[in-house]
Design a protein around this motif. Sequence first.
Motif, mmCIF file in Angstrom:
data_model
loop_
_atom_site.group_PDB
_atom_site.id
_atom_site.type_symbol
_atom_site.label_atom_id
_atom_site.label_comp_id
_atom_site.label_asym_id
_atom_site.label_seq_id
_atom_site.Cartn_x
_atom_site.Cartn_y
_atom_site.Cartn_z
ATOM 1 N N LEU A 126 -20.981 1.472 -9.986
ATOM 2 C CA LEU A 126 -19.870 0.829 -9.283
ATOM 3 C C LEU A 126 -20.330 -0.191 -8.228
ATOM 4 O O LEU A 126 -19.493 -0.717 -7.499
ATOM 5 C CB LEU A 126 -19.003 1.897 -8.597
ATOM 6 N N LEU A 134 -13.447 3.684 -14.236
ATOM 7 C CA LEU A 134 -13.292 4.850 -13.350
ATOM 8 C C LEU A 134 -12.094 4.698 -12.411
ATOM 9 O O LEU A 134 -11.405 5.665 -12.132
ATOM 10 C CB LEU A 134 -14.551 5.040 -12.510
ATOM 11 N N TYR A 135 -11.909 3.494 -11.920
ATOM 12 C CA TYR A 135 -10.791 3.240 -10.993
ATOM 13 C C TYR A 135 -9.465 3.575 -11.666
ATOM 14 O O TYR A 135 -8.608 4.237 -11.078
ATOM 15 C CB TYR A 135 -10.822 1.775 -10.552
ATOM 16 N N GLU A 136 -9.301 3.102 -12.908
ATOM 17 C CA GLU A 136 -8.042 3.338 -13.625
ATOM 18 C C GLU A 136 -7.840 4.844 -13.824
ATOM 19 O O GLU A 136 -6.748 5.374 -13.614
ATOM 20 C CB GLU A 136 -8.041 2.622 -14.985
ATOM 21 N N ALA A 150 -8.566 -3.260 -12.115
ATOM 22 C CA ALA A 150 -9.911 -3.193 -11.530
ATOM 23 C C ALA A 150 -10.761 -4.395 -11.930
ATOM 24 O O ALA A 150 -10.976 -4.651 -13.112
ATOM 25 C CB ALA A 150 -10.593 -1.910 -11.970
ATOM 26 N N THR A 178 -15.425 -0.626 -14.623
ATOM 27 C CA THR A 178 -14.058 -0.815 -14.134
ATOM 28 C C THR A 178 -13.118 0.307 -14.607
ATOM 29 O O THR A 178 -11.969 0.379 -14.167
ATOM 30 C CB THR A 178 -13.468 -2.168 -14.607
ATOM 31 N N HIS A 202 -9.201 7.293 -12.087
ATOM 32 C CA HIS A 202 -8.991 7.916 -10.775
ATOM 33 C C HIS A 202 -7.546 7.717 -10.332
ATOM 34 O O HIS A 202 -6.888 8.648 -9.871
ATOM 35 C CB HIS A 202 -9.944 7.283 -9.760
ATOM 36 N N ARG A 203 -7.036 6.488 -10.515
ATOM 37 C CA ARG A 203 -5.679 6.189 -10.065
ATOM 38 C C ARG A 203 -4.653 6.988 -10.878
ATOM 39 O O ARG A 203 -3.697 7.516 -10.330
ATOM 40 C CB ARG A 203 -5.398 4.688 -10.178
ATOM 41 N N PHE A 236 -11.707 5.108 -4.016
ATOM 42 C CA PHE A 236 -10.913 4.661 -5.171
ATOM 43 C C PHE A 236 -11.758 4.531 -6.442
ATOM 44 O O PHE A 236 -11.218 4.154 -7.477
ATOM 45 C CB PHE A 236 -10.245 3.309 -4.863
ATOM 46 N N ARG A 237 -13.046 4.810 -6.336
ATOM 47 C CA ARG A 237 -13.971 4.627 -7.467
ATOM 48 C C ARG A 237 -13.835 3.205 -8.036
ATOM 49 O O ARG A 237 -13.731 2.998 -9.251
ATOM 50 C CB ARG A 237 -13.732 5.665 -8.583
ATOM 51 N N HIS A 238 -13.827 2.246 -7.142
ATOM 52 C CA HIS A 238 -13.606 0.846 -7.529
ATOM 53 C C HIS A 238 -14.916 0.052 -7.437
ATOM 54 O O HIS A 238 -15.659 0.188 -6.463
ATOM 55 C CB HIS A 238 -12.550 0.217 -6.607
ATOM 56 N N PRO A 239 -15.211 -0.814 -8.439
ATOM 57 C CA PRO A 239 -16.468 -1.567 -8.403
ATOM 58 C C PRO A 239 -16.499 -2.641 -7.308
ATOM 59 O O PRO A 239 -15.483 -3.282 -7.041
ATOM 60 C CB PRO A 239 -16.517 -2.231 -9.787
#
Lengths: 61, 309
Positions: free
Chosen positions: B181, A48-50, B121, A46, A52-53, B153-156
């Motif tokens: 992911l 990577l999303y943070e 996330a 979880t 990336h954002r 978004f590189r979101h799981p």
Amino acid sequence: MVEKQETAVLEPGMRGEGKIAQIIRDQFKLAVNKHMGDISPVHLNTDLYERHRSSQMLIEF
Amino acid sequence: MDTHIRGRGAQLNTPDPYAQLIRTQLRPLKEDVDDGSLRNSQFITVYPKTIVNEVKSPDVGMDFSINPYQGCEHGCVYCYARNTHPYWGYSAGLEFESKIMVKLNAPDLLHHHLSNPKWKATPIVLSGNTDCYQPIEAKVKLTRSLLKVFHDFRHPTGIITKNALVQRDVDILADLSRDNLVKVIISITTLDDDLRQKLEPRTSTIKRRFQTLAFLAKEGIPVSVMVAPIIPGINDHEVMEIVRISALMGAQSAGYTVVRLNGDVETIFSDWLSIVMPERRDKVLNKIASCHGGKTGDSRFGTRDARRR
């Protein structure tokens, strides 16, 4: 009955009532221990999303 | 005796109390009737306002889900999602598997959702309710577009499906899996393809599902098997063998649920049993009831027998 519900919430894997549910549970446990016992389940990333954002927000700023 | 309607799970339509009200509202929307390859299913374009659902049930092992389609052509006769179709103005029976709502703006809505700075996330699962790789996905590619958004978004994310079409998206899945992911769960109910054809008629064959497990595992994508649902008296004797073969194919973990017959599903499933295996009908219903405190349906949170490993 109330006690059964509370137990169910605490032990999500051991829910179900009666003999048939217990047999299914035992069979499943046996199958998984025999054939999948040494494989650990996947935990998704979880972070990577943070990251990336944050980088996207910096670019926009 | 009634004859079995081949290619469909439900054999009847249950009454829908909201039909008159909701269908009037849906009428202005574009409706596509497929030309025959999908045999008389109807696809209705809808534009919902949100697409990410918070899953409040502790039984299903996910916090958020996306269903790009409402209704499911797979037609699994036991499917708990049938009970959501009346809210769209259609029956939970035959109409659930033949009147399919296509949420065309789903990728835009997901993009909007993931752009919200307040979002933390958390894995969002595709197919919490209806299957995201049901047959129409081959044409519409909504699930593929959603995976692209997750990728951007590189979101799981996670996927649960009974369809081998998931293999089509191996390029995106492999890329997501390199960063841990994504995981894919293939749902396998039985090893008997004759039973599969009647129980979940438009899903992939069992052979194709095992082959999908092997294919994805070989590509480095984490895969699991969901033995679901277990229907005592019908497929409960197959648990060990399904888990064994799945492990051989590369499944890393397994889960199961015992069938529940909530709402209209009880009528639909009982009717199906009367037509497909009348001699076993009462025995199967009694066994299901014995797993749920004497009732075939049990909608209380936390009482469904579910296990995951």
